[in-house]
Write a protein that holds these residues in place. Structure first.
Motif, PDB file in Angstrom:
ATOM      1  N   ARG A  34      23.746  -4.281 -10.220  1.00 38.21           N
ATOM      2  CA  ARG A  34      24.987  -4.673 -10.888  1.00 38.21           C
ATOM      3  C   ARG A  34      26.052  -5.083  -9.876  1.00 38.21           C
ATOM      4  NH1 ARG A  34      28.208  -6.506 -13.369  1.00 38.21           N
ATOM      5  NH2 ARG A  34      29.559  -5.810 -15.051  1.00 38.21           N
ATOM      6  N   SER A  82      29.839   4.182 -10.409  1.00 37.09           N
ATOM      7  CA  SER A  82      29.046   3.169 -11.079  1.00 37.09           C
ATOM      8  C   SER A  82      29.931   2.412 -12.056  1.00 37.09           C
ATOM      9  CB  SER A  82      27.890   3.833 -11.827  1.00 37.09           C
ATOM     10  OG  SER A  82      26.983   2.865 -12.250  1.00 37.09           O
ATOM     11  N   ILE A 101      21.407   5.310 -16.704  1.00 37.56           N
ATOM     12  CA  ILE A 101      22.215   4.098 -16.509  1.00 37.56           C
ATOM     13  C   ILE A 101      23.551   4.227 -17.236  1.00 37.56           C
ATOM     14  CG2 ILE A 101      22.386   1.640 -17.041  1.00 37.56           C
ATOM     15  CD1 ILE A 101      19.301   1.556 -16.843  1.00 37.56           C
ATOM     16  N   VAL A 142      19.601   2.324  -8.936  1.00 38.24           N
ATOM     17  CA  VAL A 142      19.059   0.966  -9.032  1.00 38.24           C
ATOM     18  C   VAL A 142      19.990   0.099  -9.874  1.00 38.24           C
ATOM     19  CG1 VAL A 142      17.170  -0.409  -9.963  1.00 38.24           C
ATOM     20  CG2 VAL A 142      16.676   1.640  -8.649  1.00 38.24           C
ATOM     21  N   PHE A 143      20.476   0.644 -10.973  1.00 38.89           N
ATOM     22  CA  PHE A 143      21.398  -0.125 -11.806  1.00 38.89           C
ATOM     23  C   PHE A 143      22.658  -0.479 -11.019  1.00 38.89           C
ATOM     24  CE2 PHE A 143      25.094  -0.173 -14.659  1.00 38.89           C
ATOM     25  CZ  PHE A 143      24.763  -1.280 -15.402  1.00 38.89           C
ATOM     26  N   ALA A 146      17.397   5.707 -11.600  1.00 39.86           N
ATOM     27  CA  ALA A 146      17.872   4.666 -12.514  1.00 39.86           C
ATOM     28  C   ALA A 146      19.331   4.342 -12.247  1.00 39.86           C
ATOM     29  CB  ALA A 146      17.679   5.122 -13.960  1.00 39.86           C
ATOM     30  N   THR A 185      16.643  -2.894 -14.581  1.00 40.13           N
ATOM     31  CA  THR A 185      16.495  -1.493 -14.170  1.00 40.13           C
ATOM     32  C   THR A 185      15.417  -0.793 -14.988  1.00 40.13           C
ATOM     33  OG1 THR A 185      18.845  -1.495 -13.645  1.00 40.13           O
ATOM     34  CG2 THR A 185      17.759   0.636 -13.752  1.00 40.13           C
TER      35      THR A 185
END
Ligand code: ADP
Ligand code: MG
Lengths: 252, 662
Positions: free
Chosen positions: B54, B124, B208, B49-50, B46, B71
């Motif tokens: 993004r 992130s 996330i 992918v986020f 997760a 996501t």
């Protein structure tokens, strides 16, 4: 003749490669109570489990209202309005009585009031978990839950297991009353032969995995020798059968 | 006091991630009876992918909210795929197979993430506010509190869902008894799928939100499964509330431990704090949880009888071993140097894999600590030599003894518990050994690795640098390879014979049914301990051989993910068969098969990730289509055919005609 609710033809089933039930024929009609009788290990439970799909049938057919059930999962069969109360009662220890009466497949609403009407003791223990109930209470819940599903076929495996005869004597007439009122077909396995025959219309006898032709329950009640000869095969009586014989003697 | 409170608060973030994983573990268990080792990898998937949607990694960049939604949709899809590939086909399989399947998912997803996104950790973009609140005059990110709050709400929501909805009721019912649930008309497949989607979406959501707080790394996030398993054990895989609370407490304690490591009273070495204390604490926590909760772990009454992989007879051993042994001996002399090295390493890895055959194939327990034990033996060998001057042959004997005893102690800590929970203990132990022993500058090799002298006996060099060279005249010398060959053949015969002997029969009895075995007079605990001792011994021997093979011991070779890959490859080939151990050994890192792939097929620098990908995929395919393992399936087929032809011969001998069909 109208189509029976349940028709089992030439059923052969077992565990692994061993067949413990061979070529069994059996029918139950609407509103009828049919007993399946036989000594321990005869294959009664296996027959019922094959009917519900918990055991795979290797030959024969099982149909409800003329529709073949072969290939359906146990859950799918249950959704065809079969309510099966297994030997171990099929309850969930962690769920309360009220939760049991809410637990049904999608699209099926259980009629809790119906269960409460047939078993007036249940509402008082609605918030107790099934795991802490007494044996009799558990059996009431199991049967009450089955009735609340308003099944067209009710399958009961040894309701009396571990219960005092007094309680069995109370439970069985409830079944008869329900069948009469709702038109539900009932298939009943019972060790208390005498009590079972009292509420049944017909009976099948089973021994060593083989079934019998249909017998009239009233005839079997009158002439116990048929049962002795055909399924006890001249062997000794089981303890329960013994007790019943004594009680029969007292009643006469 | 103020710093204590401060650090406690700073632990909320990682505690929340652990909680998110623990909730996923509980959902998997209640939905399908799987101990989901891949729940930590869910956070990783997760998070990555986020990050990708993004930041525009796939060519388009979304705002925060759409990116979250996309996501989560992906996570739901991912859950469906995992369910269809690794859960539903194994509905009626043994708990061991279910566990191994989740390991396959873990290996596969981690390999994919590493291949797609690379190995270095990413930053992130933060989702929650980046504001700070002042606690005792120190700035604490608000996001920590929000994340912890969200996890608590999530746990409460799940508990309410289980209590009040039809779906929750059905799940609770089915997790008690699948056959009763089926009679009640509840479909186990639907229930399992529902919980799987719920678990992946919930854990993914936490992942996330947390990615910007705990960092995005494909190597560390999947291993958060270990504290999460500890929390889930305390919750008996049942209570969302307890799982969440214990997870948050673990996060807080780890933060406090980190703070304490800067205090003067904390044990130090060479001026810096002793590493790995946190992982040892997690291991101890799991042991405590198992002792306290273990005997009351809920058992599922499942619908279908479980079956374990078949255990074929081991017949005509000598005839089968001799050609392979001779081929190896020739190869050790004539092949070019890198292949000679690979054959030697394959032989050593074979010994290691034999330990999995004993513990998984014969005793039926999944243990993943063997590679770490091998490392312990290797480091012990190096240090006995460096610090005490104890060399060959006493050095290796002592090193093997040390690692074996450690292995038995770890195994003993899981004795009280029935079922496949040994994997939880051994996983935690493997990580603890990695961090506490290998990373320790004194006991382990630190960053550089510890060197090992070649074994010499009566002045004769038996090591890889002996004067006798291969045909091409270069190192390594075949001498050590031949020594390894002899040891491997002896141990192979030992393990194959174990299966036929009395102890082997008792092990198989324990494997098929602990209660029945106990009733038949088998001392289940004694058998398990013996099995674990043999497995630890084999692993330790392999560890010593590894050390001599490479003449250095470095922590990198004994990583936990490598251990999981190794376990998986043994399982794919057939965990009940010694031949499976051999093939898996030659497929292990540094052995022949990876060398071939690396030389001719795959990009050189990523061969281990590709191997992990292949093994993970192979595992899922094998579990689906050939649950006994590839070699076992062919062996049983051969056995059946041989039996049929024997029977036919017997019939003709007495003058009857053989009947068609069996
Ligand atoms: N799970 C099982 N596995 C193997 N055999 C079984 C199993 N359950 C029952 N049997 C065997 O099947 C036969 C019939 O059993 P069952 O149908 O339970 O009889 P009954 O209900 O009439 O007492 C018995 O011989 C029993 O040993
Ligand atoms: Mg029975």
């Amino acid at each position: 003749m109208t189509e029976p609710v349940l028709r089992i033809e030439g059923l052969t089933a077992g565990y692994g490669s061993v067949d413990v039930v061979r070529d069994v024929h059996l029918e139950v009609g609407k509103g009828e109570v049919v007993a399946l009788l036989g000594p321990n290990g005869a294959g009664k439970t296996t027959t019922l489990r094959a009917l519900s799909g918990l055991v795979k049938a290797s030959a024969g057919s099982i149909s409800m209202d003329g529709q073949d059930l072969t290939g359906l999962t146990p859950a799918a069969r249950a959704c065809r309005a079969i309510a099966h109360v297994p030997e171990d009662r099929g309850l969930f220890r962690g769920l309360t009585v009220a939760e049991h009466l809410r637990l049904g497949p999608r699209g099926e609403r259980l009629d809790a009031q119906l269960a409460y009407r047939y078993f007036p003791a249940l509402p008082h223990i609605a918030d107790r978990r099934a795991g802490v109930l007494s044996g009799g209470e558990q059996q009431m819940l199991a049967v009450g839950r089955a009735l609340a599903r308003r099944p067209s076929l009710l399958v009961l495996d040894e309701l009396s297991l571990g219960l005092a005869p007094v309680i069995v004597e109370q439970l069985l007439p409830v079944i008869r009353a329900y069948a009469d009122e709702s038109g539900c077909a009932v298939l009943l396995v019972e060790q208390h032969v005498h009590l079972a025959l009292e509420i049944s219309d017909r009976a099948y006898l089973m021994a060593h995995g083989a079934g019998s032709d249909s017998h009239d329950a009233a005839a079997l009640r009158r002439d116990r020798s048929v049962i002795q000869a055909s399924y006890l095969g001249g062997q000794e009586w089981t303890p329960t059968a013994d007790r019943e014989k004594e009680r029969d003697g007292e009643m006469q | 006091m103020q710093t204590v409170v401060l650090f406690a608060l700073l632990g909320l973030g990682s505690g929340a991630v652990i909680a998110g994983i623990a909730l996923g573990v509980v959902l998997s268990w209640r939905g399908s009876g799987t101990i989901n080792l891949a729940a930590g990898a869910t956070v990783m998937v997760a998070g990555y992918v986020f990050w990708a949607v993004r930041t525009g990694f796939f060519g388009f960049a979304l705002q925060t909210v759409p990116a979250i939604i996309l996501t989560l949709l992906f996570m739901a899809l991912y859950a469906v795929v995992v369910e269809l590939v690794a859960v539903r086909p194994l509905r009626s399989a043994s708990p061991l197979a279910k566990l191994v399947a989740s390991m396959g998912v873990l290996l596969l997803t981690q390999a994919l993430v590493l291949l797609i996104f690379g190995t270095s950790p990413l930053n992130s973009p933060s989702v929650l506010t980046s504001d700070v609140v002042s606690v005792f005059g120190v700035a604490v990110p608000e996001a920590q509190f929000i994340l912890a709050g969200i996890v608590v709400v999530l746990a409460a929501g799940l508990a309410a869902l289980y209590r009040f909805t039809r779906f929750g009721l059905a799940t609770r019912a089915a997790s008690e008894s699948e056959s009763s649930a089926a009679l009640a008309g509840l479909s186990p497949n639907v229930i399992s799928l529902g919980n799987s989607v719920l678990g992946h979406v919930a854990t993914g959501f936490v992942g996330i939100l947390a990615a910007s707080i705990v960092g995005l790394s494909a190597t560390t996030l999947p291993l958060l499964i270990i504290p999460a398993l500890a929390a889930a054990l305390f919750a008996r895989f049942t209570s969302f509330g307890i799982a969440c609370a214990v997870s948050l407490l673990i996060g807080i304690s780890e933060s406090l431990l980190y703070q304490a490591s800067n205090e003067s009273w904390f044990p130090t070495q060479n001026g810096s704090a002793v590493p790995g204390v946190q992982q040892v604490a997690e291991f101890l926590l799991i042991v405590i949880a198992l002792w306290w909760r273990g005997s009351s772990l809920p058992l599922r009454g499942d619908l279908v009888e479980r079956s374990l992989p078949m255990v074929p007879d081991q017949d005509r051993l000598a005839a089968r071993v001799a050609p392979v042994a001779i081929a190896c001996a020739v190869a050790l002399v004539v092949l070019p140097s890198d292949f000679r090295q690979a054959v030697t390493t394959g032989l050593v890895a074979t010994v290691l894999c034999l330990s999995f055959v004993v513990i998984m194939g014969y005793v039926g327990q999944l243990s993943v600590v063997q590679l770490a034990l091998a490392g312990v033996a290797g480091f012990a060998l190096s240090h006995l030599e460096a610090a005490y001057g104890i060399g060959f042959p006493l050095g290796p004997i002592l090193a093997i003894a040390v690692a074996t005893v450690l292995g038995v102690l770890i195994g003993a800590s899981a004795l009280r518990v029935r079922g496949v929970t040994l994997v939880v203990v051994t996983l935690a132990a493997a990580i603890a050994i990695e961090q506490f022993v290998f990373a320790n500058p004194d006991w382990g090799g630190g960053q550089s690795g510890a060197s090992v002298e070649s074994p010499t006996l009566f002045g004769l060099n038996l090591g890889t640098d002996a004067s006798f060279r291969g045909l091409d005249g270069s190192l390594p010398s075949p001498v050590f390879g031949l020594l390894a060959l002899v040891v491997t053949v002896v141990l192979y015969l030992f393990v194959a014979n174990l299966r036929r002997g009395d102890l082997g029969r008792r092990m198989l009895a324990v494997r098929s049914n602990e209660r029945a075995a106990a009733a038949a007079g088998v001392n289940v605990r004694a058998v398990k301990i013996q099995g674990f001792a043999i497995a630890s011994f084999l692993a330790s021997v392999a560890g010593v051989m590894y050390a001599y093979d490479f003449r250095t011991v470095s922590a990198n070779s004994y990583g936990t993910m490598s251990a999981l890959s190794l376990v998986a490859s043994v399982y794919v080939l057939g965990v009940t068969l010694v031949q499976g151990g051999v093939l898996a050994g030659f497929g292990a890192a540094g052995a022949v098969i990876p060398l071939i792939l690396q030389t001719w097929v795959l990009p050189e620098n990523r061969v281990s990730v590709y191997m992990q990908l292949i093994i993970g995929t192979g595992l899922l395919i094998q579990l689906r289509f050939c649950p006994d393992g590839l070699l076992v399936a062919s062996a049983t087929k051969r056995e059946r055919r041989a039996r049929a032809s024997r029977a036919a011969k017997a019939l003709t001998a007495v003058g009857a005609k053989p009947q068609g069909g069996v």
